[in-house]
Design a protein around this motif. Structure first.
Motif, PDB file in Angstrom:
ATOM      1  N   UNK A   1       0.828  -1.204   0.000  1.00 46.19           N
ATOM      2  CA  UNK A   1       0.000   0.000   0.000  1.00 46.19           C
ATOM      3  C   UNK A   1       0.865   1.258   0.000  1.00 46.19           C
ATOM      4  N   UNK A   2       1.955   1.233   0.773  1.00 48.77           N
ATOM      5  CA  UNK A   2       2.855   2.387   0.803  1.00 48.77           C
ATOM      6  C   UNK A   2       3.565   2.580  -0.533  1.00 48.77           C
ATOM      7  N   UNK A   3       3.748   1.499  -1.300  1.00 48.82           N
ATOM      8  CA  UNK A   3       4.472   1.584  -2.573  1.00 48.82           C
ATOM      9  C   UNK A   3       3.583   1.954  -3.747  1.00 48.82           C
ATOM     10  N   UNK A   4       2.246   1.896  -3.591  1.00 44.62           N
ATOM     11  CA  UNK A   4       1.353   2.206  -4.712  1.00 44.62           C
ATOM     12  C   UNK A   4       1.554   3.613  -5.272  1.00 44.62           C
ATOM     13  N   UNK A   5       1.668   4.659  -4.452  1.00 45.41           N
ATOM     14  CA  UNK A   5       1.922   5.983  -5.032  1.00 45.41           C
ATOM     15  C   UNK A   5       3.221   6.041  -5.841  1.00 45.41           C
ATOM     16  N   UNK A   6       4.217   5.291  -5.426  1.00 46.55           N
ATOM     17  CA  UNK A   6       5.473   5.230  -6.177  1.00 46.55           C
ATOM     18  C   UNK A   6       5.243   4.639  -7.559  1.00 46.55           C
ATOM     19  N   UNK A   7       4.480   3.547  -7.635  1.00 46.79           N
ATOM     20  CA  UNK A   7       4.191   2.929  -8.929  1.00 46.79           C
ATOM     21  C   UNK A   7       3.405   3.868  -9.832  1.00 46.79           C
ATOM     22  N   UNK A   8       2.443   4.608  -9.265  1.00 47.24           N
ATOM     23  CA  UNK A   8       1.654   5.559 -10.050  1.00 47.24           C
ATOM     24  C   UNK A   8       2.549   6.670 -10.598  1.00 47.24           C
ATOM     25  N   UNK A   9       3.439   7.190  -9.772  1.00 43.78           N
ATOM     26  CA  UNK A   9       4.356   8.235 -10.220  1.00 43.78           C
ATOM     27  C   UNK A   9       5.246   7.726 -11.350  1.00 43.78           C
ATOM     28  N   UNK A  10       5.774   6.512 -11.218  1.00 42.49           N
ATOM     29  CA  UNK A  10       6.631   5.948 -12.257  1.00 42.49           C
ATOM     30  C   UNK A  10       5.854   5.742 -13.554  1.00 42.49           C
ATOM     31  N   UNK A  11       4.619   5.246 -13.468  1.00 39.07           N
ATOM     32  CA  UNK A  11       3.788   5.075 -14.661  1.00 39.07           C
ATOM     33  C   UNK A  11       3.534   6.406 -15.353  1.00 39.07           C
ATOM     34  N   UNK A  12       3.264   7.424 -14.559  1.00 39.05           N
ATOM     35  CA  UNK A  12       3.019   8.749 -15.143  1.00 39.05           C
ATOM     36  C   UNK A  12       4.260   9.259 -15.872  1.00 39.05           C
ATOM     37  N   UNK A  13       5.442   9.052 -15.295  1.00 38.45           N
ATOM     38  CA  UNK A  13       6.675   9.500 -15.937  1.00 38.45           C
ATOM     39  C   UNK A  13       6.901   8.775 -17.257  1.00 38.45           C
ATOM     40  N   UNK A  14       6.662   7.459 -17.276  1.00 34.88           N
ATOM     41  CA  UNK A  14       6.834   6.689 -18.514  1.00 34.88           C
ATOM     42  C   UNK A  14       5.834   7.154 -19.565  1.00 34.88           C
ATOM     43  N   UNK A  15       4.584   7.369 -19.173  1.00 38.73           N
ATOM     44  CA  UNK A  15       3.551   7.785 -20.129  1.00 38.73           C
ATOM     45  C   UNK A  15       3.890   9.134 -20.745  1.00 38.73           C
ATOM     46  N   UNK A  16       4.308  10.082 -19.938  1.00 40.83           N
ATOM     47  CA  UNK A  16       4.624  11.417 -20.456  1.00 40.83           C
ATOM     48  C   UNK A  16       5.742  11.358 -21.480  1.00 40.83           C
ATOM     49  N   UNK A  17       6.822  10.665 -21.159  1.00 41.53           N
ATOM     50  CA  UNK A  17       7.980  10.669 -22.057  1.00 41.53           C
ATOM     51  C   UNK A  17       7.790   9.737 -23.257  1.00 41.53           C
ATOM     52  N   UNK A  18       6.853   8.800 -23.158  1.00 45.25           N
ATOM     53  CA  UNK A  18       6.557   7.947 -24.311  1.00 45.25           C
ATOM     54  C   UNK A  18       5.568   8.629 -25.245  1.00 45.25           C
ATOM     55  N   UNK A  19       4.513   9.208 -24.667  1.00 49.30           N
ATOM     56  CA  UNK A  19       3.457   9.808 -25.488  1.00 49.30           C
ATOM     57  C   UNK A  19       3.835  11.196 -25.999  1.00 49.30           C
ATOM     58  N   UNK A  20       4.497  11.970 -25.171  1.00 45.76           N
ATOM     59  CA  UNK A  20       4.777  13.363 -25.529  1.00 45.76           C
ATOM     60  C   UNK A  20       6.100  13.504 -26.270  1.00 45.76           C
ATOM     61  N   UNK A  21       7.126  12.803 -25.823  1.00 43.50           N
ATOM     62  CA  UNK A  21       8.462  12.978 -26.401  1.00 43.50           C
ATOM     63  C   UNK A  21       8.873  11.849 -27.347  1.00 43.50           C
ATOM     64  N   UNK A  22       7.967  10.914 -27.598  1.00 50.01           N
ATOM     65  CA  UNK A  22       8.195   9.954 -28.667  1.00 50.01           C
ATOM     66  C   UNK A  22       9.020   8.731 -28.326  1.00 50.01           C
ATOM     67  N   UNK A  23       9.212   8.407 -27.064  1.00 47.59           N
ATOM     68  CA  UNK A  23       9.932   7.180 -26.748  1.00 47.59           C
ATOM     69  C   UNK A  23      11.045   7.383 -25.753  1.00 47.59           C
ATOM     70  N   UNK A  24      11.786   6.308 -25.503  1.00 47.33           N
ATOM     71  CA  UNK A  24      12.830   6.314 -24.490  1.00 47.33           C
ATOM     72  C   UNK A  24      14.202   6.236 -25.160  1.00 47.33           C
ATOM     73  N   UNK A  25      14.804   7.383 -25.398  1.00 48.01           N
ATOM     74  CA  UNK A  25      16.213   7.388 -25.780  1.00 48.01           C
ATOM     75  C   UNK A  25      17.028   7.542 -24.499  1.00 48.01           C
ATOM     76  N   UNK A  26      18.331   7.772 -24.634  1.00 47.57           N
ATOM     77  CA  UNK A  26      19.197   7.832 -23.446  1.00 47.57           C
ATOM     78  C   UNK A  26      18.744   8.927 -22.490  1.00 47.57           C
ATOM     79  N   UNK A  27      18.556  10.155 -22.984  1.00 51.13           N
ATOM     80  CA  UNK A  27      18.224  11.280 -22.116  1.00 51.13           C
ATOM     81  C   UNK A  27      16.861  11.090 -21.470  1.00 51.13           C
ATOM     82  N   UNK A  28      15.862  10.701 -22.274  1.00 52.80           N
ATOM     83  CA  UNK A  28      14.528  10.504 -21.716  1.00 52.80           C
ATOM     84  C   UNK A  28      14.517   9.415 -20.648  1.00 52.80           C
ATOM     85  N   UNK A  29      15.286   8.346 -20.877  1.00 56.02           N
ATOM     86  CA  UNK A  29      15.340   7.262 -19.903  1.00 56.02           C
ATOM     87  C   UNK A  29      15.947   7.729 -18.585  1.00 56.02           C
ATOM     88  N   UNK A  30      16.987   8.528 -18.663  1.00 58.10           N
ATOM     89  CA  UNK A  30      17.621   9.040 -17.440  1.00 58.10           C
ATOM     90  C   UNK A  30      16.649   9.914 -16.660  1.00 58.10           C
TER      91      UNK A  30
END
Length: 534
Positions: free
Chosen positions: A466-495
């Motif tokens: 339960x304590x880790x759920x907000x962490x997972x949501x934050x990580x999902x949001x970060x992946x979605x933003x950089x995949x949908x908005x910036x077109x994928x995960x290159x080196x800089x986006x991944x970092x």
């Protein structure tokens, strides 16, 4: 708890540096030789000595030798010193002979571990690399026994820090290969190239063993060869160790099936074979290696002493404390791996001979492995309950059942999935099998010590998730933003995704867990705060 935290912190620090340098090692490896044919040949040859060591020594160390050394220290007139010298003598001679036999049998071993046709270029390169790498068996075994002796003296630093030197040596070797070698084209590599890669890998293990021998001398242990084997208690060791070797045989049979299926998938889709499996598995093992191994190494001698004194309550308490401590960090990390797998692997493996697409695939495999992290860690902790009783037979049956389920699921998923997803299926089979294995091991271990406080541990794990759920949501949001908005995960986006989803996510977890008053997290936060305050 505080004593375990201090011992575990020393080991975790060394293991963390070791694993970080291991990251650099695998990153340089992927850069220099890639994850296609040459990378698969190297990783297959590299896996063989570890398989042999599992069969002959490493499992016996944790389950048999450590408890026997402790009993010798407690009951022998010389505090077990002569017994330790006999063990080191036996290990040196036996593993030296095994190394010679393994080098001669390299073609057979490569044939067992892969699906490559004898006579093919990949098979011949794998055999040559194996012949250069297999001599490390003798040095690895000597270092492992030395590390076990140090652990029984509550000296945990050197065994955890010695692999750092190993990694540094191999990093230098692969950098040198990247500069002067023939690249990742398996058709172009020369015998000199393979000697540099193979012998350089062995040189790292030699350096690691040397550090541990020096550490032994610093605690007053002077090695004198002893050949009076009548007093080596080989009969007692054999009775206990035969079951541990049986467990290793079962697990290695499963591993050979894995490498055969992975190599077959790599034949069908280049870059989707042994190397992605191996590199993803190494990353999956990182959290367990840093956290789980440190706790297990500290807990086994104490549990063995408690069993020897008949203090079963202390065994239960030690186990429960270890599970909660390990899972307090494993739970958020497992969720982050399931979300951030490609973001982890692109900065590490998306360079040189490896493309970003190759690195993303390794990350996809890592995401599936995230499912296995908590069950695998709990499974390993449960095995130590049996080992503390000197029971090496029950883990064989538990391991056999787990491996059988894993094998059936691997074959099923391999038949059902297209080759490009086959290695991901192997990882999923692993996760399901160890989840079921942990349930079986828990039931059997609970019967042995009249219960393992399952309800309390289950409630503690629930609060951690339960304590880790907000962490997972934050990580999902970060992946979605950089995949949908910036077109994928290159080196800089991944970092950036790792910094936001991983770095800030873990801080968020620590904050939420602290507010929820999860005691293991509070202890860790308090220990760090005190050290920073100094």
């Amino acid at each position: 708890m505080s004593r375990m935290l201090r011992a575990s912190a020393i080991m975790a620090a060394g293991t963390m540096v070791s694993r970080v340098t291991g990251f650099v090692r695998t990153m340089v490896l992927a850069y220099a030789i890639g994850t296609a044919l040459l990378g698969d040949a190297y990783n297959a040859a590299y896996a063989i000595p570890y398989g042999i060591l599992d069969l002959l020594l490493l499992g016996v160390l944790s389950s048999v030798i450590v408890p026997m050394i402790i009993r010798a220290q407690q009951h022998d007139e010389d505090g077990g010193r002569a017994y330790e010298q006999r063990l080191l003598t036996i290990a040196t001679i036996a593993l030296g002979l095994v190394a010679v036999i393994a080098v001669l049998a390299a073609p057979l071993l490569i044939d067992l571990y892969t699906s490559w046709a004898p006579g093919s270029r990949q098979f011949e390169v794998g055999v040559m690399l194996a012949r250069f790498i297999l001599p490390q068996l003798a040095f690895f075994g000597i270092g492992a026994v030395a590390g076990a002796i140090l652990n029984t003296r509550d000296r945990y630093g050197a065994p955890m820090w010695a692999p750092v030197l190993n990694n540094v040596v191999v990093i230098v070797v692969f950098v040198l290969y990247a500069v002067v070698g023939s690249g990742n084209d398996i058709a172009q590599v020369t015998t000199g190239d393979l000697a540099l890669l193979g012998l350089g890998t062995t040189a790292g293990i030699v350096a690691q063993a040397a550090v541990l021998i020096v550490a032994l001398r610093r605690v007053g242990f002077v090695f004198m060869p002893r050949f009076d084997l009548r007093n080596a208690r080989l009969g007692e060791m054999g009775k206990a160790g035969i079951w541990t070797i049986g467990y290793a045989v079962v697990t290695q049979a499963g591993f050979m099936l894995t490498t055969n299926l992975a190599s077959s998938a790599g034949d069908a889709v280049r870059g989707h074979g042994i190397s992605p499996y191996t590199l993803a598995f190494q990353l999956f093992q990182l959290p367990y290696g840093v956290i789980g191994v440190s706790v297990i190494t500290a807990m086994l001698p104490r549990m063995s002493r408690a069993v020897s004194d008949g203090r079963f309550g202390d065994v239960r308490a030690e186990f429960a404390s270890s599970v909660r401590l390990v899972c307090s960090l494993m739970v958020p990390v497992s969720l982050l791996l399931m979300v951030l797998g490609p973001a982890v692997t692109v900065p590490i493996y998306g360079h040189g001979a490896n493309s970003v697409a190759d690195a993303v695939y390794i990350g996809n495999v890592l995401q599936v492995y995230g499912l296995a992290l908590v069950p695998f860690a709990v499974f390993q902790l449960l095995l130590r309950v049996f080992y503390s009783f000197g029971d090496t037979r029950t883990p064989v049956f538990v391991g056999a059942g787990t491996t059988a389920v894993n094998a059936l699921l691997m074959l099923l998923f391999y038949a059902m999935l297209p080759p490009r997803y086959a290695v991901m299926g192997l990882a999923l089979a692993y996760a399901i099998a160890f989840g079921l294995g942990a349930v079986l091991a828990w039931w059997l271990a609970g019967r042995r010590v009249q219960g393992l406080d399952g309800w309390a541990i289950g409630m503690a794990l629930t609060r951690m998730y339960l304590a880790a759920l907000p962490t997972a949501v934050l990580a999902l949001a970060a992946v979605w933003v950089f995949t949908a908005v910036f077109g994928g995960l290159d080196f800089l986006n991944s970092v950036i995704v790792l910094a936001v989803g991983g770095g800030l996510g873990l801080l968020l977890y620590l904050g939420v867990a602290h507010r929820m008053r999860i005691p293991e997290v509070n202890s860790l936060v308090g220990m760090v705060a005190r050290r920073v305050g100094r």
